[in-house]
Write a protein that holds these residues in place. Structure first.
Motif: not given
Length: 170
Positions: A9, A13, A16, A39-40, A42-44
Motif C-alpha cells: 500500500a 500510494r 499515485s 487501486e491507489a 482510483l483512491k487518490r
C-alpha cells in the motif's frame, strides 16, 4: 510480473502521488499486475474513465476487468504504447505514465524502446513514475530526455523499492 508479491500500500500510494493536476487528463498504467497501484490511483481520485491500464498477461487482464469496471484494461505490450494510447484514448499524449514494469530486468534495447514510447506518449511537463527494486539511483536506460524530479526509497515494501519520478522536458 516482476515482483514476488504485489506492491505494498505504501509503494502504491507513493506512485499515485504524481497524478496530473488536471482531472480530465489521461493516465497510462503499465504492468498493473493484480492491481494494487490501480487501486491507489482510483483512491487518490483518478476517474476510472481516465485510466488506461496496459497488461501483457491475458489472465491478469481478465481479472482486472472484473476488479476495476470502468477502467480501460488493455491486453497489450508497452513496446506498442503509442498505438495503444491512440487507439484506446483517441489522444496522442497523456498527462502521466505510471509504470510497474520491471524495466531494469529487460534487455537494454527493450528497456530503451519502452522508454522512448513513454517519452512519445507523455505530454511536455508530464510525469513518468517508475519503481525499481534497485537501491542505487542510477537512471533508467533511455531516460536522458527526462529530468529526474524525485527519487524515494519505500522501505515498507517487500522487497524495498525505489520510486523514480521523471518529468518530460518542454
Amino acid at each position: 510480473m516482476g515482483a514476488v508479491v504485489p506492491s505494498s500500500a505504501g509503494l502504491s500510494r507513493a506512485m499515485s502521488h504524481w497524478l496530473p493536476e488536471n482531472p480530465r487528463e489521461w493516465v497510462v498504467e503499465l504492468g498493473p499486475g493484480s492491481g494494487p497501484v490501480t487501486e491507489a490511483l482510483l483512491k487518490r481520485g483518478l476517474a476510472p474513465d481516465r485510466l488506461l491500464s496496459v497488461e501483457k498477461s491475458p489472465e491478469l487482464a481478465k481479472m482486472l476487468h472484473g476488479r476495476f469496471p470502468g477502467v480501460r484494461i488493455v491486453e497489450g505490450d508497452a513496446g506498442e504504447l503509442d498505438k495503444l494510447v491512440l487507439e484506446h484514448t483517441g489522444q496522442r499524449q497523456v498527462g502521466a505514465v505510471i509504470s510497474s514494469l520491471p524495466l531494469r530486468s529487460f534487455p537494454q534495447d527493450l528497456e530503451e524502446r519502452v522508454t522512448r514510447k513513454i517519452h512519445e506518449v507523455l505530454r511536455p511537463g508530464g510525469c513518468w513514475v517508475q519503481f525499481t527494486y534497485h537501491f542505487h539511483k542510477r537512471r533508467i536506460n533511455g531516460s536522458k530526455p527526462f529530468d529526474l524530479q524525485s527519487t524515494a526509497m519505500i522501505w515498507l515494501n517487500f522487497p524495498p523499492a525505489r520510486v523514480l519520478v521523471y518529468r518530460k522536458r518542454g
